[in-house]
Design a protein around this motif. Structure first.
Motif, PDB file in Angstrom:
ATOM      1  N   ASP A  87       9.465  -0.299  -7.654  1.00  0.00           N
ATOM      2  CA  ASP A  87       8.216  -1.058  -7.706  1.00  0.00           C
ATOM      3  C   ASP A  87       7.270  -0.667  -6.579  1.00  0.00           C
ATOM      4  O   ASP A  87       6.067  -0.529  -6.792  1.00  0.00           O
ATOM      5  N   HIS A  88       7.822  -0.476  -5.380  1.00  0.00           N
ATOM      6  CA  HIS A  88       6.953  -0.132  -4.245  1.00  0.00           C
ATOM      7  C   HIS A  88       6.287   1.221  -4.453  1.00  0.00           C
ATOM      8  O   HIS A  88       5.135   1.407  -4.056  1.00  0.00           O
ATOM      9  N   CYS A  89       6.961   2.158  -5.101  1.00  0.00           N
ATOM     10  CA  CYS A  89       6.356   3.466  -5.388  1.00  0.00           C
ATOM     11  C   CYS A  89       5.268   3.340  -6.450  1.00  0.00           C
ATOM     12  O   CYS A  89       4.204   3.964  -6.329  1.00  0.00           O
ATOM     13  N   GLN A  90       5.506   2.540  -7.469  1.00  0.00           N
ATOM     14  CA  GLN A  90       4.515   2.350  -8.523  1.00  0.00           C
ATOM     15  C   GLN A  90       3.262   1.657  -7.982  1.00  0.00           C
ATOM     16  O   GLN A  90       2.143   2.037  -8.332  1.00  0.00           O
ATOM     17  N   GLU A  91       3.458   0.659  -7.118  1.00  0.00           N
ATOM     18  CA  GLU A  91       2.318  -0.021  -6.501  1.00  0.00           C
ATOM     19  C   GLU A  91       1.547   0.931  -5.594  1.00  0.00           C
ATOM     20  O   GLU A  91       0.315   0.907  -5.562  1.00  0.00           O
ATOM     21  N   CYS A  92       2.270   1.766  -4.878  1.00  0.00           N
ATOM     22  CA  CYS A  92       1.632   2.739  -4.006  1.00  0.00           C
ATOM     23  C   CYS A  92       0.829   3.752  -4.819  1.00  0.00           C
ATOM     24  O   CYS A  92      -0.304   4.084  -4.461  1.00  0.00           O
ATOM     25  N   ALA A  93       1.405   4.233  -5.906  1.00  0.00           N
ATOM     26  CA  ALA A  93       0.707   5.190  -6.763  1.00  0.00           C
ATOM     27  C   ALA A  93      -0.618   4.609  -7.249  1.00  0.00           C
ATOM     28  O   ALA A  93      -1.663   5.276  -7.202  1.00  0.00           O
ATOM     29  N   LYS A  94      -0.591   3.369  -7.667  1.00  0.00           N
ATOM     30  CA  LYS A  94      -1.811   2.724  -8.160  1.00  0.00           C
ATOM     31  C   LYS A  94      -2.870   2.649  -7.054  1.00  0.00           C
ATOM     32  O   LYS A  94      -4.037   2.980  -7.281  1.00  0.00           O
ATOM     33  N   ALA A  95      -2.458   2.239  -5.857  1.00  0.00           N
ATOM     34  CA  ALA A  95      -3.402   2.149  -4.732  1.00  0.00           C
ATOM     35  C   ALA A  95      -3.939   3.530  -4.355  1.00  0.00           C
ATOM     36  O   ALA A  95      -5.121   3.684  -4.041  1.00  0.00           O
ATOM     37  N   CYS A  96      -3.064   4.535  -4.399  1.00  0.00           N
ATOM     38  CA  CYS A  96      -3.488   5.904  -4.066  1.00  0.00           C
ATOM     39  C   CYS A  96      -4.514   6.426  -5.062  1.00  0.00           C
ATOM     40  O   CYS A  96      -5.526   7.027  -4.663  1.00  0.00           O
ATOM     41  N   PHE A  97      -4.277   6.211  -6.346  1.00  0.00           N
ATOM     42  CA  PHE A  97      -5.217   6.695  -7.360  1.00  0.00           C
ATOM     43  C   PHE A  97      -6.558   5.960  -7.259  1.00  0.00           C
ATOM     44  O   PHE A  97      -7.622   6.566  -7.423  1.00  0.00           O
ATOM     45  N   THR A  98      -6.511   4.670  -6.968  1.00  0.00           N
ATOM     46  CA  THR A  98      -7.752   3.903  -6.788  1.00  0.00           C
ATOM     47  C   THR A  98      -8.534   4.446  -5.600  1.00  0.00           C
ATOM     48  O   THR A  98      -9.757   4.629  -5.665  1.00  0.00           O
ATOM     49  N   CYS A  99      -7.827   4.739  -4.517  1.00  0.00           N
ATOM     50  CA  CYS A  99      -8.481   5.282  -3.323  1.00  0.00           C
ATOM     51  C   CYS A  99      -9.038   6.679  -3.590  1.00  0.00           C
ATOM     52  O   CYS A  99     -10.159   6.988  -3.189  1.00  0.00           O
ATOM     53  N   ALA A 100      -8.263   7.514  -4.269  1.00  0.00           N
ATOM     54  CA  ALA A 100      -8.738   8.868  -4.590  1.00  0.00           C
ATOM     55  C   ALA A 100     -10.025   8.795  -5.409  1.00  0.00           C
ATOM     56  O   ALA A 100     -10.976   9.541  -5.155  1.00  0.00           O
ATOM     57  N   ASP A 101     -10.085   7.882  -6.376  1.00  0.00           N
ATOM     58  CA  ASP A 101     -11.285   7.721  -7.195  1.00  0.00           C
ATOM     59  C   ASP A 101     -12.479   7.257  -6.354  1.00  0.00           C
ATOM     60  O   ASP A 101     -13.590   7.763  -6.512  1.00  0.00           O
ATOM     61  N   ALA A 102     -12.232   6.302  -5.457  1.00  0.00           N
ATOM     62  CA  ALA A 102     -13.309   5.814  -4.585  1.00  0.00           C
ATOM     63  C   ALA A 102     -13.817   6.919  -3.669  1.00  0.00           C
ATOM     64  O   ALA A 102     -15.032   7.047  -3.462  1.00  0.00           O
ATOM     65  N   CYS A 103     -12.901   7.718  -3.163  1.00  0.00           N
ATOM     66  CA  CYS A 103     -13.306   8.827  -2.285  1.00  0.00           C
ATOM     67  C   CYS A 103     -14.140   9.855  -3.045  1.00  0.00           C
ATOM     68  O   CYS A 103     -15.174  10.311  -2.544  1.00  0.00           O
ATOM     69  N   ARG A 104     -13.716  10.197  -4.248  1.00  0.00           N
ATOM     70  CA  ARG A 104     -14.481  11.163  -5.050  1.00  0.00           C
ATOM     71  C   ARG A 104     -15.872  10.631  -5.378  1.00  0.00           C
ATOM     72  O   ARG A 104     -16.865  11.349  -5.308  1.00  0.00           O
ATOM     73  N   SER A 105     -15.945   9.346  -5.727  1.00  0.00           N
ATOM     74  CA  SER A 105     -17.249   8.746  -6.052  1.00  0.00           C
ATOM     75  C   SER A 105     -18.174   8.772  -4.841  1.00  0.00           C
ATOM     76  O   SER A 105     -19.368   9.032  -4.971  1.00  0.00           O
ATOM     77  N   PHE A 106     -17.616   8.499  -3.667  1.00  0.00           N
ATOM     78  CA  PHE A 106     -18.424   8.497  -2.449  1.00  0.00           C
ATOM     79  C   PHE A 106     -18.969   9.884  -2.146  1.00  0.00           C
ATOM     80  O   PHE A 106     -20.143  10.055  -1.857  1.00  0.00           O
ATOM     81  N   VAL A 107     -18.099  10.869  -2.219  1.00  0.00           N
ATOM     82  CA  VAL A 107     -18.493  12.239  -1.890  1.00  0.00           C
ATOM     83  C   VAL A 107     -19.498  12.791  -2.896  1.00  0.00           C
ATOM     84  O   VAL A 107     -20.419  13.519  -2.541  1.00  0.00           O
ATOM     85  N   ASN A 108     -19.332  12.415  -4.158  1.00  0.00           N
ATOM     86  CA  ASN A 108     -20.213  12.931  -5.226  1.00  0.00           C
ATOM     87  C   ASN A 108     -21.514  12.158  -5.373  1.00  0.00           C
ATOM     88  O   ASN A 108     -22.337  12.529  -6.207  1.00  0.00           O
ATOM     89  N   ALA A 109     -21.690  11.100  -4.576  1.00  0.00           N
ATOM     90  CA  ALA A 109     -22.916  10.271  -4.711  1.00  0.00           C
ATOM     91  C   ALA A 109     -24.121  10.986  -4.123  1.00  0.00           C
ATOM     92  O   ALA A 109     -24.072  11.815  -3.284  1.00  0.00           O
TER      93      ALA A 109
END
Length: 109
Positions: A87-109
């Protein structure tokens, strides 16, 4: 504060917390050898997220590079964590993907 910057800050904080939790929990797993890459990426990801949080208020010329690197590391950590059924790995994966998306959106803005 810019909304995209706030989103990155929130996402990096959540990701850092999830990675630290995953790192600690992985150390207690029965098959530690199988968790080695997950543990390593959890640490790298948490560290870069913390660095982004430290630098996010600055408007330095390298901020986008740092946020981009954070997105890359978060994506890699998420891919590793999603391979594990804990469970801790699955929760981490979700947080990581959310962060990766936010980072890409910020850089591409």
């Amino acid at each position: 504060m810019d909304e995209k910057l706030k989103k990155v800050m929130d996402a990096t904080y959540e990701c850092m917390q999830a990675c630290n939790n995953c790192f600690d929990a992985c150390l207690n797993e029965e098959h530690l050898d199988m968790m080695r890459e997950c543990i390593r990426l959890d640490r790298e990801c948490a560290d870069i997220c913390q660095m982004v949080l430290s630098f996010s208020g600055r408007e330095g010329s390298l901020r986008n590079d740092l946020v981009s690197l954070c997105g890359t590391i978060c994506q890699a950590c998420g891919k590793e964590c999603e391979q594990h059924d804990h469970d801790h790995c699955q929760e981490c994966a979700k947080a990581c993907f959310t962060c990766a998306d936010a980072c890409r959106s910020f850089v591409n803005a």
